[in-house]
Design a protein around this motif. Structure first.
Motif, PDB file in Angstrom:
ATOM      1  N   ILE A  40       0.845  -1.206   0.000  1.00 14.38           N
ATOM      2  CA  ILE A  40       0.000   0.000   0.000  1.00 14.38           C
ATOM      3  C   ILE A  40       0.875   1.249   0.000  1.00 14.38           C
ATOM      4  CG2 ILE A  40      -1.686   1.320   1.349  1.00 14.38           C
ATOM      5  CD1 ILE A  40      -2.810  -1.461   2.280  1.00 14.38           C
ATOM      6  N   GLU A  41       1.924   1.238   0.802  1.00 16.55           N
ATOM      7  CA  GLU A  41       2.839   2.395   0.849  1.00 16.55           C
ATOM      8  C   GLU A  41       3.529   2.616  -0.490  1.00 16.55           C
ATOM      9  OE1 GLU A  41       3.311   4.913   2.947  1.00 16.55           O
ATOM     10  OE2 GLU A  41       1.611   4.028   3.994  1.00 16.55           O
ATOM     11  N   GLU A  42       3.932   1.534  -1.154  1.00 18.30           N
ATOM     12  CA  GLU A  42       4.567   1.637  -2.472  1.00 18.30           C
ATOM     13  C   GLU A  42       3.613   2.258  -3.498  1.00 18.30           C
ATOM     14  OE1 GLU A  42       5.757  -2.275  -3.662  1.00 18.30           O
ATOM     15  OE2 GLU A  42       7.166  -2.485  -1.989  1.00 18.30           O
ATOM     16  N   GLN A  43       2.331   2.026  -3.304  1.00 20.47           N
ATOM     17  CA  GLN A  43       1.318   2.495  -4.254  1.00 20.47           C
ATOM     18  C   GLN A  43       0.688   3.829  -3.836  1.00 20.47           C
ATOM     19  OE1 GLN A  43       0.889   0.897  -7.116  1.00 20.47           O
ATOM     20  NE2 GLN A  43       2.429  -0.568  -6.411  1.00 20.47           N
ATOM     21  N   ARG A  44       1.222   4.440  -2.793  1.00 24.47           N
ATOM     22  CA  ARG A  44       0.627   5.661  -2.222  1.00 24.47           C
ATOM     23  C   ARG A  44       0.394   6.749  -3.276  1.00 24.47           C
ATOM     24  NH1 ARG A  44      -2.205   6.102   2.104  1.00 24.47           N
ATOM     25  NH2 ARG A  44      -0.727   4.816   3.213  1.00 24.47           N
ATOM     26  N   HIS A  45       1.392   7.006  -4.129  1.00 25.72           N
ATOM     27  CA  HIS A  45       1.241   8.041  -5.159  1.00 25.72           C
ATOM     28  C   HIS A  45       0.103   7.677  -6.121  1.00 25.72           C
ATOM     29  CE1 HIS A  45       2.235  11.271  -7.902  1.00 25.72           C
ATOM     30  NE2 HIS A  45       2.261  10.394  -8.893  1.00 25.72           N
ATOM     31  N   TRP A  46       0.080   6.427  -6.582  1.00 26.00           N
ATOM     32  CA  TRP A  46      -0.989   5.982  -7.482  1.00 26.00           C
ATOM     33  C   TRP A  46      -2.345   6.122  -6.812  1.00 26.00           C
ATOM     34  CZ3 TRP A  46      -4.955   2.516  -7.270  1.00 26.00           C
ATOM     35  CH2 TRP A  46      -5.635   2.283  -8.480  1.00 26.00           C
ATOM     36  N   ILE A  47      -2.436   5.757  -5.530  1.00 25.15           N
ATOM     37  CA  ILE A  47      -3.698   5.850  -4.797  1.00 25.15           C
ATOM     38  C   ILE A  47      -4.190   7.298  -4.762  1.00 25.15           C
ATOM     39  CG2 ILE A  47      -4.729   5.664  -2.487  1.00 25.15           C
ATOM     40  CD1 ILE A  47      -2.931   3.152  -2.071  1.00 25.15           C
ATOM     41  N   GLU A  48      -3.301   8.215  -4.442  1.00 25.22           N
ATOM     42  CA  GLU A  48      -3.701   9.634  -4.361  1.00 25.22           C
ATOM     43  C   GLU A  48      -4.167  10.154  -5.716  1.00 25.22           C
ATOM     44  OE1 GLU A  48      -4.294  11.269  -1.620  1.00 25.22           O
ATOM     45  OE2 GLU A  48      -3.633   9.467  -0.554  1.00 25.22           O
ATOM     46  N   GLU A  49      -3.448   9.806  -6.769  1.00 17.87           N
ATOM     47  CA  GLU A  49      -3.849  10.244  -8.114  1.00 17.87           C
ATOM     48  C   GLU A  49      -5.197   9.629  -8.505  1.00 17.87           C
ATOM     49  OE1 GLU A  49      -2.470  12.597 -10.150  1.00 17.87           O
ATOM     50  OE2 GLU A  49      -1.292  12.970  -8.334  1.00 17.87           O
ATOM     51  N   ALA A  50      -5.365   8.351  -8.227  1.00 18.23           N
ATOM     52  CA  ALA A  50      -6.617   7.672  -8.564  1.00 18.23           C
ATOM     53  C   ALA A  50      -7.784   8.247  -7.767  1.00 18.23           C
ATOM     54  CB  ALA A  50      -6.490   6.166  -8.317  1.00 18.23           C
ATOM     55  N   ARG A  51      -7.545   8.586  -6.511  1.00 17.65           N
ATOM     56  CA  ARG A  51      -8.596   9.193  -5.689  1.00 17.65           C
ATOM     57  C   ARG A  51      -8.981  10.568  -6.229  1.00 17.65           C
ATOM     58  NH1 ARG A  51      -8.097  10.100  -0.231  1.00 17.65           N
ATOM     59  NH2 ARG A  51     -10.279   9.596   0.058  1.00 17.65           N
ATOM     60  N   LYS A  52      -8.002  11.344  -6.702  1.00 14.02           N
ATOM     61  CA  LYS A  52      -8.302  12.659  -7.289  1.00 14.02           C
ATOM     62  C   LYS A  52      -9.154  12.498  -8.542  1.00 14.02           C
ATOM     63  CE  LYS A  52      -4.096  14.979  -5.750  1.00 14.02           C
ATOM     64  NZ  LYS A  52      -2.768  15.424  -6.172  1.00 14.02           N
ATOM     65  N   LYS A  53      -8.756  11.572  -9.418  1.00 15.52           N
ATOM     66  CA  LYS A  53      -9.531  11.319 -10.643  1.00 15.52           C
ATOM     67  C   LYS A  53     -10.939  10.856 -10.302  1.00 15.52           C
ATOM     68  CE  LYS A  53      -5.687  10.174 -13.682  1.00 15.52           C
ATOM     69  NZ  LYS A  53      -5.002   9.111 -14.422  1.00 15.52           N
ATOM     70  N   ASN A  54     -11.035   9.979  -9.312  1.00 16.32           N
ATOM     71  CA  ASN A  54     -12.332   9.473  -8.887  1.00 16.32           C
ATOM     72  C   ASN A  54     -13.217  10.616  -8.389  1.00 16.32           C
ATOM     73  OD1 ASN A  54     -14.169   7.240  -8.139  1.00 16.32           O
ATOM     74  ND2 ASN A  54     -13.720   7.898  -6.061  1.00 16.32           N
ATOM     75  N   TYR A  55     -12.642  11.519  -7.597  1.00 12.72           N
ATOM     76  CA  TYR A  55     -13.384  12.661  -7.071  1.00 12.72           C
ATOM     77  C   TYR A  55     -13.885  13.557  -8.204  1.00 12.72           C
ATOM     78  CZ  TYR A  55     -14.357  17.081  -4.766  1.00 12.72           C
ATOM     79  OH  TYR A  55     -14.955  18.239  -4.354  1.00 12.72           O
TER      80      TYR A  55
END
Length: 188
Positions: A40-55
């Motif tokens: 999850i930590e390794e994917q933190r940047h991807w998660i934040e970007e995906a959450r922004k797109k989702n929003y």
């Protein structure tokens, strides 16, 4: 942001962002919590970007559906009157042409589906939000739901029925999806 971890019979770790922005992680049974947390930590940047797109996608979707205000009784009544005036003649026409008759047609303000047919009780509902679509796309939805009275699944017979009763159905479906995608962003 809530992170939900589910252990499954899978060979690899995966994660996805759900509509509300939470993170769902699927992990192989037996993998340690530390390994999952490190992933999850390794994917933190991807998660934040995906959450922004989702929003942003959710914001655009809301803006699309908010074009049809359904906040007051008057707005609801006006929309139902417009909906009946649009759909009932189509249902009447195609019911005769197709030799089917729904038991009841009703309307709901759903955003998850444009329409639905219950083949057991032969009822059909249409979303109030079809009012946001061009008339020929609404006609496609009406024929689609009526075809389910003849064929419940989306198999070859169903597609042949659609070809017979509304030959432009593929084009109408594509246009409906295009209109929806404008509401949901053109992101990956």
């Amino acid at each position: 942001m809530k992170i939900q971890i589910t252990y499954r019979r899978t060979s690899r770790l995966s994660l996805r962002i759900v509509k509300n922005g939470d993170v769902h992680v699927s992990a192989p049974i037996g993998m340690t919590r530390e390994e999952v947390t490190a992933f999850i930590e390794e994917q933190r940047h991807w998660i934040e970007e995906a959450r922004k797109k989702n929003y942003e996608r959710q914001k655009q979707r809301a803006a699309f559906f908010n074009q049809l205000p359904l906040d007051t009784d008057k707005q609801i009544d006006d929309s139902l009157d417009r909906l009946r005036a649009l759909i009932e003649p189509m249902v009447e026409h195609y019911s005769k042409v197709m030799g089917v008759e729904p038991s009841i047609v009703y309307y709901k303000p759903t955003i998850s589906r444009w329409g639905q047919c219950n083949v057991k009780d032969r009822s059909i509902y249409f979303s109030a939000y079809v009012l946001l679509l061009p008339k020929w796309c609404v006609e496609h939805i009406v024929v689609h739901e009526l075809c389910h009275l003849l064929e419940p699944s989306h198999n070859n017979r169903f597609h042949a029925l659609m070809d017979k009763y509304f030959p432009r159905w593929r084009e109408a479906r594509q246009e409906t999806r295009r209109i929806c995608s404008m509401a949901e962003d053109d992101g990956p």
